[in-house]
Design an enzyme around this catalytic site. Sequence first.
Site: not given
Ligand code: OAD
Length: 261
Positions: A108-109, A126, A160, A201-202, A225
């Site tokens: 998702q990064n 994304h 552009c 990911t959350s 996580n």
């Molecule tokens: P989140 O910020 O929602 O979640 C990050 C997750 O990473 C959490 O569950 C943390 O506990 C975990 N975490 C933190 N540090 C860590 C580490 N060192 N190693 C492993 N895990 C760790 O991020 P995403 O789930 O990626 O979308 O968020 C999903 C989407 O929400 C993103 O792609 C973005 C955002 O809004 C858009 O911008 C469309």
Amino acid sequence: MTRPTPEPLPAPLAGLVSSRRFERIVLFSGAGMSQDSGIPTFRSGDDGLWSAFDPQQLATPEAWRRDRALVWGWYEWRRGLVMAAHPHPGHVAAARLQRELGAAIVTQNVDDLHERAGATDVLHLHGSLFAPRCEACGKAAELPPPPPKTPRERLDPPRCARCQAHVRPGVVWFGESLDPAVVDEACRRIAACDLLVIVGTSGTVQPAAGLVGLAPEGAVIVEINPERSATASTLDFRWRSTAARALPTLADALVAAGAPG
Ligand code: OAD
């Protein structure tokens, strides 16, 4: 940044990994994957982006139409953060899993840290901070290195080269559709996997979060996580560790188990 100490594989996970040879591995990553490289997540820790910034003002098509300079400046700030960061041993381990065991990487990064660690085939659900395009005709745009900016500094987006409309960030905003070709390939790989490793990911943003539910029955699902996530309770193993500490150990074990002999 100091090198993180690898964490030993917990015994139950070591048992799982050594008991079979995985051939269709998928690594599914979120913002926590890059946290160990110093890139803030969205929802965790003190520096979660969405606790400091309002996504409605920055990450929607409406926000873009309302104030392009605000949105462009914020994404250029983030691109600068990523360019100044380095992949960590977890990114390197993920690339090794791809190179040596053919693992798919679905992320998702919007950063390029998987690629800079050596991954050659990354499915960016994304989009990417490094793929800006024209908002009107879609032509890909090239950008100079971002100027050093603070997150709240406005910056006019370039025009552009073909049609003179504004260039927009190459990311998917809330309310926009994901690229169907990327989603299809991610679904295909997850639906056929025998091991799904969910890292950082959350599990709260759809439709991306829902894709992990496509893992077939019989596939082993492991989460790395340090905190609790919303990921489905179908997990076989939750490893409360970080990407940089856990992934290298897991990759070592998988590569050893997958080696012929
Ligand atoms: P989140 O910020 O929602 O979640 C990050 C997750 O990473 C959490 O569950 C943390 O506990 C975990 N975490 C933190 N540090 C860590 C580490 N060192 N190693 C492993 N895990 C760790 O991020 P995403 O789930 O990626 O979308 O968020 C999903 C989407 O929400 C993103 O792609 C973005 C955002 O809004 C858009 O911008 C469309």
